[in-house]
Design an enzyme around this catalytic site. Structure first.
Site, PDB file in Angstrom:
ATOM      1  N   SER A  55       0.845  -1.183   0.000  1.00  0.00           N
ATOM      2  CA  SER A  55       0.000   0.000   0.000  1.00  0.00           C
ATOM      3  C   SER A  55       0.885   1.239   0.000  1.00  0.00           C
ATOM      4  CB  SER A  55      -0.920   0.009   1.230  1.00  0.00           C
ATOM      5  OG  SER A  55      -0.158   0.148   2.420  1.00  0.00           O
ATOM      6  N   LYS A  56       0.244   2.395   0.055  1.00  0.00           N
ATOM      7  CA  LYS A  56       1.017   3.634   0.003  1.00  0.00           C
ATOM      8  C   LYS A  56       1.879   3.843   1.230  1.00  0.00           C
ATOM      9  CE  LYS A  56      -1.990   6.086  -3.192  1.00  0.00           C
ATOM     10  NZ  LYS A  56      -2.835   7.290  -3.456  1.00  0.00           N
ATOM     11  N   ARG A  57       1.515   3.200   2.337  1.00  0.00           N
ATOM     12  CA  ARG A  57       2.355   3.354   3.528  1.00  0.00           C
ATOM     13  C   ARG A  57       3.712   2.664   3.364  1.00  0.00           C
ATOM     14  NH1 ARG A  57      -1.413  -0.496   5.277  1.00  0.00           N
ATOM     15  NH2 ARG A  57      -0.527  -2.491   5.931  1.00  0.00           N
TER      16      ARG A  57
END
Length: 325
Positions: free
Chosen positions: A317-319
């Protein structure tokens, strides 16, 4: 399947022979050289079978091999009518490499079999779906040359169909209206947790015949005994106990359909033959199979792809720094 240590004896047939020759750099014509000496390093044909694929109508000094092409064309024509796949993103953000990887597998599978590739925009989440995300998805697919073979399908434009299908399930006793309030559901789950049970809807509205309110959801009446078998072409047969599945929601109280409901309706309506998606949906497929069976639909073939993971082992994910395309 080809292995370096395995030798394959080719047999002569009156017609074209199935052989994955193009993948291994094998030529289909022999101009003055024997196939065994020419291709010994790239494909271990036994020397004593060097000439069995030659066309008997051709002189030996200029052998022409009728190996793959005609058979592949006829196979592609056969599969073109049966292979239909889809990439179905939710427009709640910009697509990153994990999403696109699933799209690539679908697109390649369709092209390999001479089938068709469709894009379906799953925009039933009105609060999170945006036109900007839809535009980004379509522009990204165009930029990657992963073009759909037809116009994109938008779930938000198919609400009448979903309502019609929900009514069909209610009439056939596969679904029912649930009038439980949020407070009742919270209390139900709290008591289940205190007893050490997995929180799930207990089906208390299954037998309610008279309307209790104009606020309700539509739930699927899941079987409470036995198990469902998911036949996946990567994971094999996966068994899920029906006791792990509750009566999941098909239509929310605001009239919007849920993912589990519309994905089955759309895959059937679009004649999808192979559902290729991430393995985070593997267990959800048990719910989908029950819905396919309730409608009397033929099951598609399921192929769940391993997910791309971040450094902590969770879904990319973007994290993790996953950038949009």
């Amino acid at each position: 399947k080809l292995h370096n240590e395995t030798h394959y004896q080719l047999r002569s047939y009156p017609g074209p022979v199935w052989l994955a020759g193009e993948r291994y750099g094998i030529s289909y014509s022999d101009k003055g050289q024997t196939s065994a000496s020419r291709h010994a390093t790239s494909f271990p044909f036994p020397r004593r079978r060097e000439s069995i694929l030659r066309d008997p109508k051709q002189p030996r000094r200029n052998m022409k091999y009728r190996v793959l092409e005609c058979h592949r064309r006829s196979t592609s024509q056969l599969m073109a009518n049966s292979v239909r796949v889809r990439f179905a993103p939710s427009p709640t953000g910009d697509p990153h490499v994990g999403n696109i990887r699933t799209a690539v597998f679908n697109w390649l599978f369709a092209r390999h079999h001479g089938g068709s590739f469709a894009i379906r925009i799953e925009d039933t989440d009105q609060e999170r779906s945006t036109q900007e995300s839809i535009a980004t998805i379509l522009q990204g697919m165009e930029w990657l040359s992963l073009k759909s073979d037809e116009e994109p399908v938008y779930q938000s434009q198919r609400m009448d169909l979903y309502q019609q299908k929900a009514d069909e399930l209610i009439k056939s006793n596969f679904a029912y209206k649930c009038y439980c309030t949020q407070a009742e559901l919270d209390e139900m789950r709290r008591e289940q947790v205190e007893r050490g049970e997995n929180p799930r809807y207990d089906g208390r509205c299954r037998k309610v015949k008279e309307p209790k309110s104009d606020q309700f959801v539509v739930r699927f009446k899941s079987p409470d005994k036995g198990e469902v078998k998911i036949s996946d072409h990567l994971f094999g047969d996966v068994l899920v106990s029906n006791q792990e599945l509750d009566d999941f929601v098909l239509i929310r109280s605001n009239g919007m359909p849920t993912y589990h409901f519309v994905v089955v309706v759309d895959d059937h309506d679009m004649d999808i033959s192979h559902v290729i998606r991430g393995d985070d949906h593997l267990k959800n497929t048990a719910k989908h199979i029950h819905l396919f069976n309730a409608f009397g639909y033929q099951l598609p073939k399921f192929i769940h792809l391993p997910m791309i993971l971040g450094s902590d082992g969770s879904r990319l994910s973007k994290r993790h720094g996953a950038m949009d395309i």
